[in-house]
Design a protein around this motif. Structure first.
Motif, PDB file in Angstrom:
ATOM      1  N   GLN A  36       0.804  -1.225   0.000  1.00 18.66           N
ATOM      2  CA  GLN A  36       0.000   0.000   0.000  1.00 18.66           C
ATOM      3  C   GLN A  36       0.840   1.280   0.000  1.00 18.66           C
ATOM      4  O   GLN A  36       0.323   2.375   0.150  1.00 18.66           O
ATOM      5  N   TRP A  37       2.171   1.133  -0.195  1.00 23.88           N
ATOM      6  CA  TRP A  37       3.074   2.287  -0.177  1.00 23.88           C
ATOM      7  C   TRP A  37       2.766   3.184  -1.353  1.00 23.88           C
ATOM      8  O   TRP A  37       2.732   2.735  -2.503  1.00 23.88           O
ATOM      9  N   LYS A  38       2.576   4.462  -1.067  1.00 25.31           N
ATOM     10  CA  LYS A  38       2.225   5.425  -2.105  1.00 25.31           C
ATOM     11  C   LYS A  38       3.128   6.654  -2.021  1.00 25.31           C
ATOM     12  O   LYS A  38       3.687   6.962  -0.973  1.00 25.31           O
ATOM     13  N   ALA A  39       3.208   7.355  -3.145  1.00 31.82           N
ATOM     14  CA  ALA A  39       3.903   8.636  -3.222  1.00 31.82           C
ATOM     15  C   ALA A  39       2.940   9.617  -3.889  1.00 31.82           C
ATOM     16  O   ALA A  39       2.585   9.445  -5.063  1.00 31.82           O
ATOM     17  N   HIS A  40       2.467  10.577  -3.140  1.00 27.96           N
ATOM     18  CA  HIS A  40       1.482  11.547  -3.641  1.00 27.96           C
ATOM     19  C   HIS A  40       0.300  10.850  -4.310  1.00 27.96           C
ATOM     20  O   HIS A  40      -0.136  11.229  -5.401  1.00 27.96           O
ATOM     21  N   GLY A  41      -0.198   9.809  -3.673  1.00 29.46           N
ATOM     22  CA  GLY A  41      -1.378   9.105  -4.176  1.00 29.46           C
ATOM     23  C   GLY A  41      -1.082   8.053  -5.229  1.00 29.46           C
ATOM     24  O   GLY A  41      -1.960   7.279  -5.597  1.00 29.46           O
ATOM     25  N   ASN A  42       0.144   8.014  -5.734  1.00 30.87           N
ATOM     26  CA  ASN A  42       0.515   7.018  -6.742  1.00 30.87           C
ATOM     27  C   ASN A  42       1.106   5.788  -6.060  1.00 30.87           C
ATOM     28  O   ASN A  42       2.001   5.923  -5.222  1.00 30.87           O
ATOM     29  N   GLU A  43       0.605   4.615  -6.434  1.00 31.25           N
ATOM     30  CA  GLU A  43       1.151   3.373  -5.865  1.00 31.25           C
ATOM     31  C   GLU A  43       2.590   3.185  -6.314  1.00 31.25           C
ATOM     32  O   GLU A  43       2.930   3.410  -7.472  1.00 31.25           O
ATOM     33  N   LEU A  44       3.405   2.776  -5.387  1.00 32.31           N
ATOM     34  CA  LEU A  44       4.807   2.483  -5.698  1.00 32.31           C
ATOM     35  C   LEU A  44       4.956   0.992  -5.965  1.00 32.31           C
ATOM     36  O   LEU A  44       4.363   0.177  -5.257  1.00 32.31           O
ATOM     37  N   LEU A  45       5.729   0.661  -6.981  1.00 33.80           N
ATOM     38  CA  LEU A  45       6.078  -0.733  -7.248  1.00 33.80           C
ATOM     39  C   LEU A  45       7.233  -1.054  -6.307  1.00 33.80           C
ATOM     40  O   LEU A  45       8.366  -0.621  -6.527  1.00 33.80           O
ATOM     41  N   ALA A  46       6.909  -1.736  -5.206  1.00 33.34           N
ATOM     42  CA  ALA A  46       7.894  -1.904  -4.138  1.00 33.34           C
ATOM     43  C   ALA A  46       7.900  -3.326  -3.609  1.00 33.34           C
ATOM     44  O   ALA A  46       6.913  -4.057  -3.722  1.00 33.34           O
ATOM     45  N   SER A  47       9.022  -3.697  -3.028  1.00 36.45           N
ATOM     46  CA  SER A  47       9.125  -4.988  -2.355  1.00 36.45           C
ATOM     47  C   SER A  47      10.072  -4.828  -1.170  1.00 36.45           C
ATOM     48  O   SER A  47      10.814  -3.853  -1.076  1.00 36.45           O
ATOM     49  N   ALA A  48      10.011  -5.807  -0.291  1.00 38.72           N
ATOM     50  CA  ALA A  48      10.909  -5.816   0.867  1.00 38.72           C
ATOM     51  C   ALA A  48      11.330  -7.251   1.122  1.00 38.72           C
ATOM     52  O   ALA A  48      10.576  -8.189   0.865  1.00 38.72           O
ATOM     53  N   GLU A  49      12.538  -7.404   1.595  1.00 42.18           N
ATOM     54  CA  GLU A  49      13.042  -8.735   1.926  1.00 42.18           C
ATOM     55  C   GLU A  49      14.006  -8.628   3.095  1.00 42.18           C
ATOM     56  O   GLU A  49      14.478  -7.542   3.425  1.00 42.18           O
ATOM     57  N   ILE A  50      14.254  -9.759   3.710  1.00 41.65           N
ATOM     58  CA  ILE A  50      15.268  -9.844   4.754  1.00 41.65           C
ATOM     59  C   ILE A  50      16.323 -10.822   4.249  1.00 41.65           C
ATOM     60  O   ILE A  50      15.995 -11.932   3.844  1.00 41.65           O
ATOM     61  N   LYS A  51      17.569 -10.371   4.239  1.00 40.89           N
ATOM     62  CA  LYS A  51      18.672 -11.238   3.803  1.00 40.89           C
ATOM     63  C   LYS A  51      19.578 -11.556   4.982  1.00 40.89           C
ATOM     64  O   LYS A  51      19.889 -10.670   5.784  1.00 40.89           O
TER      65      LYS A  51
END
Length: 159
Positions: A36-51
């Motif tokens: 649900q991460w957004k920038a000024h209402g625009n959805e960000l194509l994002a991911s997170a991982e733990i290495k």
């Protein structure tokens, strides 16, 4: 999900290894955030991982929408929440991470310096450059021999 090599990355290094159950819970939290991460209402194509149980890595492909100061602030708030909830330090840039026999170890700058001084860490020891900024750099310049890292500049007088 495929990300551009120029995607932005942020590497947060914990001062201790997360337990398997902590990792699962943190990944759930990160997944909820990135979906649900957004920038000024625009959805960000994002991911997170733990290495390696130590590193939280956030990736944003800015070909879809650019990251803004507000969106970065929201990710920092999330990292602060994780710090507090799990009693870890994710913002201490003086913690040094390196590998010994394939295992990641994190030490204070002082302990790291001592290990370099007594030759427990040498020019071929793999260290982590958490200042990488793109996915391409993460893949090629994150895990590097001490001699090819910024560490060698800072601790060169000890080798």
């Amino acid at each position: 999900m495929s990300f551009s090599p120029q995607s932005r990355v942020w590497v947060y290094q914990s001062n201790r290894k997360f337990s398997p159950s902590e990792e699962i819970a943190i990944l759930d939290k990160l997944s909820s955030f990135t979906s649900q991460w957004k920038a000024h209402g625009n959805e960000l194509l994002a991911s997170a991982e733990i290495k390696y149980g130590f590193f939280i890595i956030l990736t944003v492909d800015e070909t879809q929408a650019n990251v803004t100061g507000c969106s970065i602030d929201s990710s920092v708030r999330l990292m602060k929440e994780i710090e507090e909830e799990y009693q870890v330090d994710l913002f201490n840039r003086f913690n040094m991470a390196y590998k010994v026999a394939g295992e990641v170890i994190v030490n204070s700058k002082e302990d790291f310096e001592t290990l370099v001084n007594i030759k427990q860490i040498n020019s071929d020891t793999i260290v982590f450059n958490n200042m990488v900024q793109t996915l391409s750099e993460l893949e090629t310049k994150w895990e590097v021999p001490f001699k090819n890292s910024w560490h060698s500049t800072v601790f060169a007088h000890l080798l």
